[in-house]
Design a protein around this motif. Structure first.
Motif, short mmCIF file in Angstrom:
data_model
loop_
_atom_site.label_atom_id
_atom_site.label_comp_id
_atom_site.label_asym_id
_atom_site.label_seq_id
_atom_site.Cartn_x
_atom_site.Cartn_y
_atom_site.Cartn_z
N THR A 339 0.76 -1.68 0.05
CA THR A 339 -0.76 -0.45 -0.08
C THR A 339 0.87 1.23 0.14
OG1 THR A 339 -1.35 -1.14 1.62
CG2 THR A 339 -2.15 0.98 0.92
N LEU A 340 0.69 1.80 -0.31
CA LEU A 340 1.40 3.28 -1.14
C LEU A 340 1.16 4.21 -0.45
CD1 LEU A 340 2.27 3.44 -5.20
CD2 LEU A 340 3.41 2.17 -3.74
N THR A 341 2.14 5.22 0.33
CA THR A 341 1.35 6.32 1.64
C THR A 341 1.43 7.44 0.67
OG1 THR A 341 4.11 6.64 1.41
CG2 THR A 341 3.27 4.98 3.17
N PHE A 342 0.80 8.27 0.66
CA PHE A 342 0.55 9.69 0.36
C PHE A 342 1.80 10.43 0.10
CE2 PHE A 342 -0.33 14.10 0.35
CZ PHE A 342 -1.02 13.58 -0.67
N GLY A 343 2.99 9.76 0.91
CA GLY A 343 3.91 10.36 0.35
C GLY A 343 4.62 10.27 -1.45
N GLN A 344 4.54 9.00 -0.88
CA GLN A 344 5.18 8.01 -2.05
C GLN A 344 3.87 8.04 -3.30
OE1 GLN A 344 5.03 3.85 -0.57
NE2 GLN A 344 7.06 3.81 -1.40
N ILE A 345 2.68 8.59 -3.25
CA ILE A 345 2.22 8.97 -4.20
C ILE A 345 2.10 10.09 -4.96
CG2 ILE A 345 -0.02 9.26 -5.10
CD1 ILE A 345 -0.97 7.00 -3.42
N VAL A 346 3.14 11.26 -4.15
CA VAL A 346 2.92 12.51 -4.38
C VAL A 346 4.47 12.22 -4.90
CG1 VAL A 346 3.78 14.77 -4.18
CG2 VAL A 346 2.50 13.74 -2.49
N THR A 347 5.19 11.12 -4.88
CA THR A 347 6.75 10.86 -5.66
C THR A 347 6.43 10.81 -6.66
OG1 THR A 347 7.58 9.93 -3.23
CG2 THR A 347 8.46 9.28 -5.30
N VAL A 348 4.98 9.38 -6.89
CA VAL A 348 4.74 8.89 -8.35
C VAL A 348 4.80 9.91 -9.62
CG1 VAL A 348 2.81 7.28 -9.51
CG2 VAL A 348 3.82 6.38 -6.78
N VAL A 349 3.67 10.83 -8.67
CA VAL A 349 3.28 12.01 -9.47
C VAL A 349 3.97 12.72 -10.07
CG1 VAL A 349 1.89 14.35 -9.15
CG2 VAL A 349 0.68 12.23 -8.29
N VAL A 350 5.18 13.53 -8.97
CA VAL A 350 6.05 14.21 -9.48
C VAL A 350 7.33 13.50 -10.70
CG1 VAL A 350 8.43 15.15 -8.51
CG2 VAL A 350 6.16 15.51 -7.65
N ILE A 351 7.46 11.94 -10.41
CA ILE A 351 8.52 11.42 -10.88
C ILE A 351 7.78 10.92 -12.75
CG2 ILE A 351 9.44 9.06 -11.54
CD1 ILE A 351 10.49 10.91 -9.26
N ALA A 352 6.54 10.52 -12.55
CA ALA A 352 5.74 10.41 -13.76
C ALA A 352 6.41 11.93 -14.34
CB ALA A 352 4.50 9.97 -13.31
N VAL A 353 5.36 12.90 -14.33
CA VAL A 353 5.73 14.52 -14.96
C VAL A 353 7.45 14.08 -15.74
CG1 VAL A 353 5.70 16.18 -14.09
CG2 VAL A 353 3.76 15.61 -13.42
#
Ligand code: ASP
Length: 428
Positions: A339-353
């Motif tokens: 389960t990804l934490t909120f911080g990890q989800i933010v990381t996903v958004v930034v890295i995917a951009v």
């Protein structure tokens, strides 16, 4: 190009390609099907694609130089550049958030942990190992290298290797040079203007003669080899990516066109059909450029803007790709029981951009860049093997979204800069 008739023909070719390719897919063991696919569908499709690709480098170079010269003021150009990049980054972030939200709600990967044990995962691990030993794999480029690579040491080499960002940089410099030199560079300006006319004539000719048959070949080939079997198992993942793409396409772009550009989204989508279908059949934003520039020109988008915004977008703005990466990351996390934490989800958004900026506008690169996103949150990139089989079909759809985002941005910026450009043009 009589857009209306041509669009109808291309759409018919597309539907026929999907239908015949899907039927052929059911008999993919037959030698007859294999030969028709290899020697007819693929040959027709690749010739068409080569014809379009043949124009990409000259069209991008010439149109960017003319775009820069058309804006006429390096300061205004800077402002347009800033607006363009802001639009690109914002829409890409929105795209990935839509993907992540849908995947989190609809849970495509729950109860599917057995997929991780499949052969696809181990064979993709081998591919990754090979790639890791290759120096210049796209997912391995560091930030400093990416920055340095924006500037070509040898512009001819940049053109020969179709390095779009370097071609764009070189073209901007030439454009600014022509503005600064002024009257003495009039001949070069005129020469490029005439070259552009000729190139656009060739685009129109290729599209009106070859687009329907070429589209048929490309799509029939893709669907003959499509991983329909895999779709059954990954149905939910497939459906969520398509749903997110549709929402982004119709709702986000539709709203941006209606409320920011104050234009009719329906008219925009209709006029952009030749580019959308080519993006779908070629799975390449770059290959679609000559046609998407033609389409926006017909919509009345200022040439100065389109010729700058769209090539840049085809190289760095990949909303559809970001959607796939968002859904795929959540999907892979779910099958891995993480389960990804909120911080990890933010990381996903930034890295995917960031990954979408580094994704070249050619088939399949989005999936390679996904490794970067998965690595960032500690997921195993080898799991990409699971979705590899069905990615071709999703690549087709996300490419259409990618190029539509570029065109929507061009329309919006063109409208917003209309007055400034008119003032400058009237002074010249
Ligand atoms: N095929 C995509 C494009 O050209 C990139 C990707 O997602 O693989 O826009």
């Amino acid at each position: 190009m009589k857009t209306k008739h041509l669009s109808v023909k291309i759409v018919v070719a597309l539907v026929l390609g999907i239908a015949i390719g899907s039927i052929f897919n059911m008999f993919s063991d037959s030698l007859f099907v294999e030969n028709i696919d290899k020697y007819v569908f693929n040959v027709i499709g690749q010739i068409f694609l080569n014809l379009i690709f043949m124009l990409v480098v000259p069209v991008v170079f010439v149109s960017i130089v003319l775009g820069v010269v058309g804006v006429g003021d390096p300061k205004l150009l800077g402002g347009i550049g800033l607006k363009t990049i802001t639009f690109f980054l914002t829409t890409t972030a929105i795209a990935i958030i839509i993907g992540i939200t849908l995947a989190t709600i609809l849970q495509p990967g729950s109860g599917k942990s057995e997929l991780l044990k499949s052969d696809d995962v181990s064979s993709y691990k081998q591919t990754l190992n090979k790639e890791n030993s290759a120096q210049d794999s796209p997912a391995k480029q560091t930030f400093d290298q990416t920055l340095i690579n924006l500037f070509p040491k040898n512009p001819l080499q940049a053109m020969a290797t179709e390095n779009m960002l370097q071609i764009i940089t070189f073209a901007i410099f030439i454009g600014v040079g022509i503005i600064m030199v002024g009257a003495k560079a009039q001949l070069i300006h005129k020469f490029l203007d005439q070259t552009n006319e000729v190139l656009m004539y060739i685009v129109t000719m290729i599209m009106s003669v070859f687009a329907p048959i070429g589209t048929f070949g490309l799509v029939a080939h893709a669907f003959t080899g499509a991983g329909f079997g895999a779709i059954q198992q990954l149905g939910m993942y497939f459906f969520i990516v398509l749903l997110a793409l549709a929402i982004h396409f119709f709702v986000v772009y539709g709203a941006a066109i209606k409320f920011i550009a104050k234009s009719s989204p329906l008219k925009f989508f209709k006029e952009f059909i030749p580019a959308i279908t080519l993006g779908f059949s070629a799975s390449s934003s770059t290959a679609t450029l000559p046609v998407s520039l033609e389409c926006t020109k017909k919509m009345g988008v200022k040439r100065e803007i389109a010729s700058f915004v769209q090539p840049l977008g085809a190289t760095i703005n990949m909303d559809g790709t970001a959607i796939m990466q968002g859904v795929a990351t959540i999907f892979i996390a779910q099958i891995s029981g993480v389960t990804l934490t909120f911080g990890q989800i933010v990381t996903v958004v930034v890295i995917a951009v960031v990954a979408s900026i580094g994704t070249a506008g050619v088939p399949g690169v989005g999936l390679i860049m996904l490794a970067m996103v998965l690595n960032a949150v500690g997921l195993d990139p080898a799991a990409i093997g699971i979705i590899l089989g069905i990615d071709r079909l999703l690549d087709m759809t996300r490419t259409s979204v990618n190029i539509t985002g570029d065109a929507a941005c061009a329309l919006i910026i063109s409208k917003s800069e209309d007055k400034k450009l008119a003032t400058i043009n009237s002074k010249n």
